[in-house]
Design an enzyme around this catalytic site. Sequence first.
Site, PDB file in Angstrom:
ATOM      1  N   HIS A 106       0.811  -1.218   0.000  1.00  9.10           N
ATOM      2  CA  HIS A 106       0.000   0.000   0.000  1.00  9.10           C
ATOM      3  C   HIS A 106       0.845   1.268   0.000  1.00  9.10           C
ATOM      4  CE1 HIS A 106      -3.146  -2.851   1.134  1.00  9.10           C
ATOM      5  NE2 HIS A 106      -3.985  -1.959   0.663  1.00  9.10           N
ATOM      6  N   GLY A 107       2.023   1.211   0.545  1.00  7.23           N
ATOM      7  CA  GLY A 107       2.834   2.417   0.566  1.00  7.23           C
ATOM      8  C   GLY A 107       4.161   2.186   1.228  1.00  7.23           C
TER       9      GLY A 107
END
Lengths: 475, 369
Positions: free
Chosen positions: A326-327
């Site tokens: 996700h990041g």
Amino acid sequence: MLFHTIEFAIFLPIVWLAYWATFRSPRVRTCILLLASWTFYAAWDVRFLSLLVGSTALDYFCGVALGSTDDPVRRRRLAALSVAGNLGLLGTFKYYDFFASSFAAMLARVGLDVAPWTLEVLLPVGISFYTFQTLGTTLDVYRRRVQPEPDPILYAAYVAFFPQLVAGPIERAERLLPQLRSPRPFAWRDQLDGLLIFAVGLAQKVVIADRLAPLVDQTFAARPGELVAADVLIGSWAFAFQIFGDFSGYTDMAIGSAMLFGVRLTDNFRGPYLAANPQEFWRRWHVSLSSWLRDHLYVPLGGGRGSKWLTARNLLLTMVLGGLWHGAAWTFVLWGAAHGLWLLLHRALVGVLARVGGMGAAWRWPLRILGVAVTFQLVCFTWILFRAEDLAAASLQFGALGNPGFGPDQWAKLQWLFRFAWLGVVIQGVQYRWPEQLRGGAARGVLVVLAVYAISRSLADGAFADDRPFIYFQF
Amino acid sequence: MTDRSSTSSSDPSSDPSSGRGPLLTALGLAVALLALDRATQLDPPFEEFEEFGEDLQPFARTTYHIDPAVVPGVSGVARFFRNAQGLRGRIVSGAADDVLLVGGSTVACTLLDEADALGAAIEHAVVQPRRLAALGRGGYPLGRLLPLIDKVLSTPTLRPGAIVVMLGANEVELLMNHLPWTDGPAWDPDGPYGPASWATTFAGWYRANGDGRFLVRPRQAYATGPKRDQLTPPQRQVVETATAEFTAQLTAVVRTAVDRGTRVVLVTQPIAFDATTGAASPGWAPFFHAEPGQGVLPTPRLMHELVERFNAATRAVAASEGATLVDLAHTLSSCGPCFYDQWHFTVLGASRGGAAIAGALDDDDGPAR
């Protein structure tokens, strides 16, 4: 180009007309979809189109080469080339700066001051989605689950299909490729369903997500001493519905857009906040990613086939990497780890309960309701990690849970939350009851009612004024 | 994540609905949707102000990353939050300890962080706990605030225990932009200086993530442009009319508030001009409509004179109506560092102003004096 903007409202009918006008000519039709999809992507930043084309070319080559050889060594090398190429892209554009900075920070802790050499490049939109889609396809060919696609134009259109290009659902070759090769002929029923689903998705974005976003932004911009526990709880609930409205709304708009071209995309949401335990939550939240991680990471690692310690390792590793997907930040790593630990705890608890014997049927619904409430609250706690800018900000939020207090300010926030979040509950109820894109029978009536309400509410709220980008675009 | 059958392999043409009573199901959903919609829209437990303008949008948030060389004396990163009612600070809910600050940008403290704004400074300084909300609208003179004040005072679920009113700056701003300051042709009401363009006068000064550089051009214009130190007789007449109207409006506000049991604290508008030395703040930057070199500007002394006319009206209304007066114009008359331009507070200014107002609020707990 965002789905809820005037640009897309112009783009979509043009592509739609061109597509159906040339429907009888498969080559032209596919070329139109490919050109439209690349134009859609280039609208953000034309420079990054080369990455999309590069990833497509790499996996097309690997897939075709895998299809032409039975040599296990060569096959392994080709699969490794795809993994290295796609993860290399992700590593360079998404993770390099994070790891370089983290490494420099680690050295600083032992007294070695090293300035991190960072690239500071922009994150290409959708890179996590299309690299996973192409990589997954190559791995499926490697495992002989699907045949390689020999047509480069069709393969490129499959990777870049614009409704799902930048934020999924992450499609599987065996589902999307045949639909692009031989799409359903024009049907008014598909067109109507597509528009209705698009409208429901639009309302989730502009009525739920965008209206709750300012409350969430304020909560997470607070400084020490400015929040009480109720502020944190309300802020996390608001974020839970914001991210649901944002992502489920995007997905429904993607599904609706694809249906206008006779293509049915995978479901991504099945009423996630009605899940009664973490395992069920992951079967209902971002389904295309969780099934990708299961099939291409958890199962190859050994899945649940080894000892319980190996299973635990596999599960934890899968969730941590899922978080990192996700990041590039420690907050996402912790978010994934928290879900991994929670899944492990749940497994252990289920094992204990199985040994002591099940409870009576009378307890089924009370326990289910309790399970839904507890699961939702725990998911919200993990959303704090997901939403916080950094670990310090997350720590501030968790710290404020120790500050009691409830006054008119909190009551007003709660009222604001209810005003927009209830629609999210209804939509999740519909997703739960009628999964797989709301088709037929009662579901169509439900869809019509939802869409009519969604459109009228969106217009009444004047919610289109805010053109916030989708949260998942940053991933 | 556990081993389970792949979700992606499900048959896309399958029909999962039961098909039982489809019409009733849809009808039931429609009724449920309408009922839930009404239930969450009707009778909210708090009143909103969004109907008065987009700047009062609930939960709006702006973060300013301020250049300290341009705007000294404020936090480098300033957060400006609006609450569920679109106000800065607390919700006003008709409680006795609610205090509503009313005014323009000098009350809103646009470039000050939440923790540094005037409302926060008052909350910090009061002995008896109070909940401060700020209804500060950049560029709004009293005449344009009246509908909002009326709503606050006439709605029991809003009416605060006290209102603190600080006005004068925008009245002067309005005059500056309406009076024929230019030396060119006769004043054209429909021209760039006339009322027709008033709405755009202040538009665009404050921008999200602004760094305060919007002050640079007014400062340059002030440093280099021609200035006027006296009003012409026709201009004096306009000012007289404006102050008389201001007095009447303020008197009506005080009377209405007192009649409804709300205490009024009137505050004079301080300005960064020391009348004894004749020195203006180095940050002096009144916003005006003219581009550099186009108009003729009032000198700081004349600006001070104009503000003082409205302050005098405020003092007179306080005296005649028995309202509490905080003479901040006097208290901060020689505090240059209290302002980053001609009248907007720095952290120090808000802190000193907040302490003075808090003292007045603590002095008398009665509804009105």
